[in-house]
Design a protein around this motif. Structure first.
Motif, PDB file in Angstrom:
ATOM      1  N   ASP A 203       0.842  -1.193   0.000  1.00 29.49           N
ATOM      2  CA  ASP A 203       0.000   0.000   0.000  1.00 29.49           C
ATOM      3  C   ASP A 203       0.884   1.252   0.000  1.00 29.49           C
ATOM      4  O   ASP A 203       1.928   1.292   0.661  1.00 29.49           O
ATOM      5  CB  ASP A 203      -0.893   0.035   1.249  1.00 29.49           C
ATOM      6  CG  ASP A 203      -1.886  -1.119   1.292  1.00 29.49           C
ATOM      7  OD1 ASP A 203      -1.921  -1.900   0.327  1.00 29.49           O
ATOM      8  OD2 ASP A 203      -2.621  -1.220   2.284  1.00 29.49           O
ATOM      9  N   ASP A 222     -12.839  -2.200 -12.483  1.00 27.26           N
ATOM     10  CA  ASP A 222     -12.994  -1.564 -11.171  1.00 27.26           C
ATOM     11  C   ASP A 222     -11.970  -2.086 -10.172  1.00 27.26           C
ATOM     12  O   ASP A 222     -11.414  -1.322  -9.379  1.00 27.26           O
ATOM     13  CB  ASP A 222     -14.410  -1.793 -10.632  1.00 27.26           C
ATOM     14  CG  ASP A 222     -15.466  -1.040 -11.436  1.00 27.26           C
ATOM     15  OD1 ASP A 222     -15.105  -0.030 -12.078  1.00 27.26           O
ATOM     16  OD2 ASP A 222     -16.639  -1.459 -11.429  1.00 27.26           O
ATOM     17  N   MET A 223     -11.721  -3.380 -10.186  1.00 24.37           N
ATOM     18  CA  MET A 223     -10.742  -3.968  -9.277  1.00 24.37           C
ATOM     19  C   MET A 223      -9.337  -3.454  -9.576  1.00 24.37           C
ATOM     20  O   MET A 223      -8.548  -3.186  -8.660  1.00 24.37           O
ATOM     21  CB  MET A 223     -10.788  -5.490  -9.394  1.00 24.37           C
ATOM     22  CG  MET A 223      -9.994  -6.233  -8.341  1.00 24.37           C
ATOM     23  SD  MET A 223     -10.310  -8.018  -8.453  1.00 24.37           S
ATOM     24  CE  MET A 223      -9.239  -8.600  -7.128  1.00 24.37           C
ATOM     25  N   LYS A 226      -9.024   0.070  -8.221  1.00 28.29           N
ATOM     26  CA  LYS A 226      -8.871   0.031  -6.762  1.00 28.29           C
ATOM     27  C   LYS A 226      -7.438  -0.307  -6.381  1.00 28.29           C
ATOM     28  O   LYS A 226      -6.885   0.235  -5.420  1.00 28.29           O
ATOM     29  CB  LYS A 226      -9.830  -0.996  -6.159  1.00 28.29           C
ATOM     30  CG  LYS A 226     -11.284  -0.553  -6.146  1.00 28.29           C
ATOM     31  CD  LYS A 226     -12.194  -1.641  -5.582  1.00 28.29           C
ATOM     32  CE  LYS A 226     -13.652  -1.198  -5.619  1.00 28.29           C
ATOM     33  NZ  LYS A 226     -14.565  -2.280  -5.135  1.00 28.29           N
ATOM     34  N   GLU A 227      -6.822  -1.205  -7.131  1.00 28.20           N
ATOM     35  CA  GLU A 227      -5.430  -1.559  -6.886  1.00 28.20           C
ATOM     36  C   GLU A 227      -4.505  -0.373  -7.185  1.00 28.20           C
ATOM     37  O   GLU A 227      -3.537  -0.131  -6.467  1.00 28.20           O
ATOM     38  CB  GLU A 227      -5.027  -2.763  -7.733  1.00 28.20           C
ATOM     39  CG  GLU A 227      -5.490  -4.089  -7.191  1.00 28.20           C
ATOM     40  CD  GLU A 227      -4.734  -4.469  -5.936  1.00 28.20           C
ATOM     41  OE1 GLU A 227      -3.665  -5.095  -6.027  1.00 28.20           O
ATOM     42  OE2 GLU A 227      -5.214  -4.118  -4.837  1.00 28.20           O
ATOM     43  N   ILE A 229      -5.243   2.794  -6.904  1.00 34.12           N
ATOM     44  CA  ILE A 229      -5.399   3.728  -5.783  1.00 34.12           C
ATOM     45  C   ILE A 229      -4.683   3.204  -4.539  1.00 34.12           C
ATOM     46  O   ILE A 229      -4.037   3.959  -3.802  1.00 34.12           O
ATOM     47  CB  ILE A 229      -6.893   3.965  -5.491  1.00 34.12           C
ATOM     48  CG1 ILE A 229      -7.542   4.703  -6.674  1.00 34.12           C
ATOM     49  CG2 ILE A 229      -7.083   4.759  -4.203  1.00 34.12           C
ATOM     50  CD1 ILE A 229      -9.046   4.818  -6.589  1.00 34.12           C
ATOM     51  N   ARG A 230      -4.768   1.915  -4.313  1.00 35.23           N
ATOM     52  CA  ARG A 230      -4.155   1.325  -3.113  1.00 35.23           C
ATOM     53  C   ARG A 230      -2.644   1.524  -3.082  1.00 35.23           C
ATOM     54  O   ARG A 230      -2.076   1.869  -2.038  1.00 35.23           O
ATOM     55  CB  ARG A 230      -4.476  -0.173  -3.060  1.00 35.23           C
ATOM     56  CG  ARG A 230      -3.872  -0.890  -1.851  1.00 35.23           C
ATOM     57  CD  ARG A 230      -4.119  -2.381  -1.899  1.00 35.23           C
ATOM     58  NE  ARG A 230      -3.447  -3.048  -2.998  1.00 35.23           N
ATOM     59  CZ  ARG A 230      -2.146  -3.373  -3.005  1.00 35.23           C
ATOM     60  NH1 ARG A 230      -1.376  -3.069  -1.976  1.00 35.23           N
ATOM     61  NH2 ARG A 230      -1.614  -3.997  -4.049  1.00 35.23           N
ATOM     62  N   ALA A 283     -14.135   6.057 -10.077  1.00 35.19           N
ATOM     63  CA  ALA A 283     -13.216   5.507  -9.074  1.00 35.19           C
ATOM     64  C   ALA A 283     -12.935   6.575  -8.007  1.00 35.19           C
ATOM     65  O   ALA A 283     -13.190   7.763  -8.219  1.00 35.19           O
ATOM     66  CB  ALA A 283     -11.921   5.053  -9.740  1.00 35.19           C
ATOM     67  N   ARG A 284     -12.406   6.153  -6.895  1.00 33.18           N
ATOM     68  CA  ARG A 284     -12.256   7.058  -5.750  1.00 33.18           C
ATOM     69  C   ARG A 284     -10.961   7.870  -5.791  1.00 33.18           C
ATOM     70  O   ARG A 284     -10.170   7.869  -4.837  1.00 33.18           O
ATOM     71  CB  ARG A 284     -12.351   6.267  -4.452  1.00 33.18           C
ATOM     72  CG  ARG A 284     -13.703   5.612  -4.271  1.00 33.18           C
ATOM     73  CD  ARG A 284     -13.919   5.163  -2.851  1.00 33.18           C
ATOM     74  NE  ARG A 284     -15.273   4.707  -2.639  1.00 33.18           N
ATOM     75  CZ  ARG A 284     -15.802   4.444  -1.448  1.00 33.18           C
ATOM     76  NH1 ARG A 284     -15.065   4.618  -0.369  1.00 33.18           N
ATOM     77  NH2 ARG A 284     -17.036   4.012  -1.328  1.00 33.18           N
ATOM     78  N   LYS A 311      -4.690  10.913  -6.438  1.00 30.37           N
ATOM     79  CA  LYS A 311      -5.174  10.250  -5.229  1.00 30.37           C
ATOM     80  C   LYS A 311      -5.392  11.279  -4.130  1.00 30.37           C
ATOM     81  O   LYS A 311      -4.543  12.152  -3.927  1.00 30.37           O
ATOM     82  CB  LYS A 311      -4.166   9.189  -4.763  1.00 30.37           C
ATOM     83  CG  LYS A 311      -4.622   8.461  -3.500  1.00 30.37           C
ATOM     84  CD  LYS A 311      -3.713   7.317  -3.134  1.00 30.37           C
ATOM     85  CE  LYS A 311      -4.193   6.637  -1.852  1.00 30.37           C
ATOM     86  NZ  LYS A 311      -3.357   5.483  -1.474  1.00 30.37           N
TER      87      LYS A 311
END
Length: 311
Positions: A203, A222-223, A226-227, A229-230, A283-284, A311
């Motif tokens: 992370d 989407d996954m 998310k990765e 962003i992580r 996405a976030r 981010k």
């Protein structure tokens, strides 16, 4: 140790005795020299030296033996210890099933040899985007690095560290050659066979993520986002160029629908009509800058969306 008592009836196959009594379900088979066993010692320092021998999956049989408590124990297959490398290999196969070596080699060669016209046309957009990655001591992850055509834009400094991932291991030799041509020291470049859905980095471990023509072919968009962003550090950048679906009702969208299945098969899982720009916007990320371009060298693989997400 899990201790489970239950009233049960067992017609024993190894001897002609029927047992009907409360039994303790703590799996303890006897050692069988004709079968492979996985041994695990429990409470090895205790005075009674109690140990259990776990059956391997292919053990053909077991016998029942008493233990110090006087009850008969029946074997339970224990949970297997997890191996992170095995787990990751399983994830790789899940999201991108293995392909024949000849296909991987051929596709890598095609991507290295047949994309020169496209790269010449997209160069001005890449120059604009990757100028945001100029800085000292940056650690950059490029997902779907392929043969490494982007490295010349951002990996020319000796203080830049690059991790490139791609599910096709045959891309590595081309990517390393591109890194060397860009002036990146070999010690500053690492290639990892990986999919976007499961990135093998910690992370908040990179300053920027680069992805060009990647989200069209991942199994789960989407996954993957998310990765991304992580692994990004706070304030990190996601720099992207992706081809997306043409507008509904246009002739180009019709062509994409017709050619889509064939293109997906021969182009390593590439989808012609994904709404990738919308996926990135949803996405976030704290903010997203999106632009659109049409590249004539890409024919029906148009339009393109490009930009930066923070981010």
């Amino acid at each position: 140790m899990n201790l489970r008592c239950a009233s049960s009836s067992l017609a024993a196959t190894t001897f002609s005795v029927k047992v009907k009594a409360p039994v303790c379900s703590i799996g303890e088979p006897t050692h069988n020299h004709n079968s492979r066993t996985l041994q695990k010692r429990v409470n090895s320092d205790a005075p009674n030296k109690l140990s259990t021998e776990f059956l391997s999956p292919d053990s053909p049989e077991f016998t029942i033996k008493p233990c110090f408590c006087g009850r008969r124990h029946f074997p339970i297959q224990p949970p297997r210890a997890t191996d992170p490398r095995r787990d990751y290999a399983d994830s790789l196969k899940k999201f991108r099933p293995p392909k024949p070596d000849w296909y991987e080699e051929f596709y890598a060669w095609v991507m290295n040899s047949a994309t020169k016209a496209y790269e010449a046309e997209v160069a001005r957009y890449k120059s604009q985007l990757f100028s945001n990655l100029k800085g000292k001591g940056l650690r950059i992850l490029e997902i779907g690095i392929g043969t490494g055509p982007n490295l010349s834009y951002y990996a020319s400094g000796s203080d830049v560290e690059v991790v490139g991932t791609d599910p096709n291991p045959k891309m590595e030799k081309y990517a390393r050659s591109s890194a060397a041509s860009a002036g990146l020291p070999p010690s500053n470049f690492e290639f990892i066979q990986a999919v976007g859905e499961v990135i093998p980095l910690s992370d908040a471990s990179v300053d920027a993520v680069v992805g060009t023509l990647v989200l069209c072919s991942v199994k789960d968009v989407d996954m993957t986002l998310k990765e991304v962003i992580r692994v990004l550090r706070p304030g990190g950048l996601y720099v992207f160029i992706e081809h997306v679906a043409a507008k509904d009702g246009t002739f180009l969208r019709f062509i994409q629908r017709v050619l889509g299945p064939l293109h997906h098969t021969i182009a390593d899982g590439c989808h012609l009509s994904r709404e990738t720009g919308n996926d990135i916007s949803r996405a976030r990320f704290s903010s997203v800058e999106l632009n659109t371009a049409f590249l004539s060298s890409a024919a029906f693989v148009n339009p393109h969306t490009y930009g930066i997400a923070y981010k």
